[in-house]
Scaffold this motif. Structure first.
Motif, PDB file in Angstrom:
ATOM      1  N   UNK A  72       0.825  -1.217   0.000  1.00 54.55           N
ATOM      2  CA  UNK A  72       0.000   0.000   0.000  1.00 54.55           C
ATOM      3  C   UNK A  72       0.864   1.275   0.000  1.00 54.55           C
ATOM      4  N   UNK A  73       0.463   2.254  -0.782  1.00 57.00           N
ATOM      5  CA  UNK A  73       1.229   3.503  -0.816  1.00 57.00           C
ATOM      6  C   UNK A  73       1.170   4.212   0.540  1.00 57.00           C
ATOM      7  N   UNK A  74       2.233   4.881   0.893  1.00 54.94           N
ATOM      8  CA  UNK A  74       2.257   5.601   2.179  1.00 54.94           C
ATOM      9  C   UNK A  74       3.162   6.812   2.069  1.00 54.94           C
ATOM     10  N   UNK A  75       3.088   7.634   3.065  1.00 55.65           N
ATOM     11  CA  UNK A  75       3.802   8.895   3.084  1.00 55.65           C
ATOM     12  C   UNK A  75       4.047   9.247   4.536  1.00 55.65           C
ATOM     13  N   UNK A  76       5.154   8.759   5.089  1.00 55.46           N
ATOM     14  CA  UNK A  76       5.372   8.891   6.530  1.00 55.46           C
ATOM     15  C   UNK A  76       6.800   9.335   6.815  1.00 55.46           C
ATOM     16  N   UNK A  77       7.002   9.968   7.977  1.00 53.80           N
ATOM     17  CA  UNK A  77       8.366  10.361   8.330  1.00 53.80           C
ATOM     18  C   UNK A  77       9.238   9.143   8.594  1.00 53.80           C
ATOM     19  N   UNK A  78      10.531   9.326   8.415  1.00 56.62           N
ATOM     20  CA  UNK A  78      11.431   8.232   8.776  1.00 56.62           C
ATOM     21  C   UNK A  78      11.720   8.307  10.272  1.00 56.62           C
ATOM     22  N   UNK A  79      12.192   7.199  10.821  1.00 57.73           N
ATOM     23  CA  UNK A  79      12.419   7.162  12.265  1.00 57.73           C
ATOM     24  C   UNK A  79      13.574   8.068  12.662  1.00 57.73           C
ATOM     25  N   UNK A  80      14.628   8.045  11.855  1.00 57.61           N
ATOM     26  CA  UNK A  80      15.844   8.752  12.275  1.00 57.61           C
ATOM     27  C   UNK A  80      15.757  10.252  12.047  1.00 57.61           C
ATOM     28  N   UNK A  81      14.978  10.637  11.034  1.00 61.58           N
ATOM     29  CA  UNK A  81      14.880  12.062  10.752  1.00 61.58           C
ATOM     30  C   UNK A  81      13.417  12.428  10.505  1.00 61.58           C
ATOM     31  N   UNK A  82      12.872  13.164  11.444  1.00 60.44           N
ATOM     32  CA  UNK A  82      11.465  13.533  11.403  1.00 60.44           C
ATOM     33  C   UNK A  82      11.106  14.288  10.114  1.00 60.44           C
ATOM     34  N   UNK A  83      12.063  15.047   9.613  1.00 60.63           N
ATOM     35  CA  UNK A  83      11.807  15.895   8.440  1.00 60.63           C
ATOM     36  C   UNK A  83      11.804  15.074   7.146  1.00 60.63           C
ATOM     37  N   UNK A  84      12.450  13.932   7.204  1.00 69.57           N
ATOM     38  CA  UNK A  84      12.613  13.132   5.996  1.00 69.57           C
ATOM     39  C   UNK A  84      11.381  12.248   5.773  1.00 69.57           C
ATOM     40  N   UNK A  85      10.660  12.505   4.692  1.00 73.76           N
ATOM     41  CA  UNK A  85       9.461  11.721   4.413  1.00 73.76           C
ATOM     42  C   UNK A  85       9.817  10.552   3.497  1.00 73.76           C
TER      43      UNK A  85
END
Lengths: 205, 178
Positions: free
Chosen positions: B41-54
């Motif tokens: 499924x497509x998603x669009x979420x922040x990465x764990x290590x960098x909140x700004x990085x989607x």
């Protein structure tokens, strides 16, 4: 067929389904536990339109918690059920139909999540079995009711046992036959047979 | 004929016993997956290590990856973690889906126990979890280069599970011998 068996099995295996190490854990994030503590199991759900509430309740009754398998979403307080309740509320607010909501969940959690499974090649037996059992019952009942009439004629009248006969050693079947003798035998062949039986008995003695 | 009919209840009893006996080996907590053979499924979420990085599903498209659902509150994930480290050393690409967790604790976990993941998706609300049909942790998905989910395992992946359930499919879709 498979589903029917599975459902039957799930009832029996439920008691044995304890958690073991290595099996997936219940979802219990700290945040979720806090939330559960705060509301003490009573969620207040606000709808923009109150007419959505009966549908919401109905859906929660008919959808199954994927983690705690013998509860529906309304009964279950597991975090995954809380999440799914929130999702259902969101979808209702988005004006999705009941069918769309069920399809949405079915595409993710499989048909398993429907407590009222659809009729298809896996479930026809499940849906059909009540009808089959009723038909089977009717069949047995019909056969059962028809039987006594022909057999009653062949049956030995019990009153015959009270009538004193020549000897106590005479077998009961013959004693019974003797009774019919006194009550006017029906035809000559019966009489002949009776005579033969009594005759045999006497000859032996 | 009537005498044979007397054996019908006995036959029914044995039939039922057999069905129940076969059922003993089944794990009722294992749900059939609706997603095997479907696209991730497509998603669009922040990465764990960098909140700004989607991060999105595009970030692992074109590669065969394992997507592993984990969290610090999940006890079985502790048991599974060394196996993930081992697979990662063997060259298996693993994407983490940190599920309904807290960022600080999850980062500390990776420092403490090693980091087998290419990157981690931080799914605090569990929305991607719902799209995947996640109902427990850990769960592991084998996704092929076209982004299609080829296999799903609910529960711990250990040596035995890898050998018996994943390895054949993994080698088939990567075209490699490990």
């Amino acid at each position: 067929m498979k589903l029917a068996i599975l459902l039957l099995l799930s009832v029996f295996t439920f008691a044995a389904s304890t958690e073991v190490i290595g099996s997936p854990e219940a979802i219990e994030s700290p945040e979720a536990i806090e939330r559960t503590e705060a509301i003490k199991g009573a969620e207040v759900v606000a709808f923009s339109d109150e007419s959505l509430r009966p549908r919401y309740q109905q859906l929660l009754q008919e959808l199954r918690c994927p983690k705690c398998q013998n509860q529906n979403l309304a009964d279950s307080n597991s975090p995954i059920s809380q999440d799914l309740r929130r999702e259902i509320q969101r979808m209702l607010e988005e004006q999705m139909t009941d069918k769309q909501i069920k399809d949405y969940l079915k595409s993710r959690y499989s048909e398993f999540i429907l407590y009222r499974p659809e009729v298809n090649k896996n479930t026809w037996l499940l849906w059909g079995s009540p009808v089959l059992v009723v038909l089977l019952g009717l069949l047995i009942l019909l056969r059962h009711n028809r039987k006594p009439e022909p057999s009653a004629e062949n049956e030995v009248p019990t009153a015959g046992n009270k009538v004193p006969t020549a000897s106590n050693e005479v077998p009961t079947a013959i004693r019974g036959a003797g009774a019919t003798d006194k009550e006017a035998p029906t035809n000559s062949s019966d009489q002949q047979r009776l005579a033969e039986l009594l005759g045999d008995k006497e000859n032996q003695q | 004929m009537n005498r044979l009919a007397l054996f019908i209840p006995l036959a029914l009893f044995f039939g039922l016993s057999l069905v129940l006996l076969l059922g003993l080996d089944k794990d009722p907590t294992e749900l059939p997956s609706a997603l095997v053979g479907e696209a991730f499924p497509p998603f669009n979420l922040p990465s764990l290590k960098d909140e700004q990085n989607v991060v999105t599903e595009q970030d692992f498209n074109g590669e065969v990856v394992l997507v592993n659902v984990w969290a610090t509150w999940c006890f079985a994930c502790r048991i599974e973690h060394p196996m993930l480290n081992k697979l990662s050393e063997q060259g298996v690409k693993i994407i983490g889906l940190n599920y309904k967790d807290q960022r600080a604790g999850a980062l500390a976990w990776l420092v403490e126990r090693g980091d087998p993941y290419q990157f981690n998706i931080f799914d605090a609300k569990g929305r991607l979890g719902i799209d995947l049909g996640v109902y427990g942790a850990p769960e592991t998905y084998l996704v092929d280069a076209d982004g299609i989910i080829r296999y799903r395992r609910v529960g711990v992946v250990d040596d035995r599970v890898w050998e018996s359930e994943f390895r054949a499919i993994y080698e088939q879709i990567t075209g490699t011998e490990q």
